[in-house]
Design a protein around this motif. Structure first.
Motif, short mmCIF file in Angstrom:
data_model
loop_
_atom_site.label_atom_id
_atom_site.label_comp_id
_atom_site.label_asym_id
_atom_site.label_seq_id
_atom_site.Cartn_x
_atom_site.Cartn_y
_atom_site.Cartn_z
N ARG A 33 57.72 77.62 -19.41
CA ARG A 33 56.97 76.60 -20.14
C ARG A 33 57.51 75.21 -19.83
O ARG A 33 56.76 74.25 -19.71
N ASP A 36 56.29 74.27 -16.40
CA ASP A 36 54.88 73.87 -16.47
C ASP A 36 54.76 72.38 -16.79
O ASP A 36 53.83 71.72 -16.37
N ARG A 37 55.72 71.86 -17.55
CA ARG A 37 55.71 70.44 -17.94
C ARG A 37 56.48 69.57 -16.95
O ARG A 37 56.64 68.38 -17.16
#
Length: 70
Positions: A33, A36-37
């Motif tokens: 996650r 992803d950023r």
């Protein structure tokens, strides 16, 4: 029974939301996650500590076949 415990501090500017605090962060967990950023891990360190059963518990459990400790 093994109980995994993990403690993380991730500043909100990297986390983006409280979604990383949820129990199920999806495939590959919080590291995916963050990637992803655009904040994937550069270095990953992991410390694992395992402790054996206390001697008093080993003695009492050795004579009770098939019983699982709580």
């Amino acid at each position: 029974m093994l109980i995994p415990i993990a403690v993380f501090y991730i500043p909100m500017r990297y986390a983006g939301s409280v979604a990383l605090a949820m129990p199920d962060t999806g495939p590959s967990g919080i590291y995916a996650r963050l990637a992803d950023r655009g904040y994937g891990p550069v270095r990953f360190d992991e410390d694992i500590e395992v402790r054996g059963r206390p001697q008093w518990k080993s003695r009492s459990a050795s004579h009770t076949a098939g019983r699982q400790d709580p």
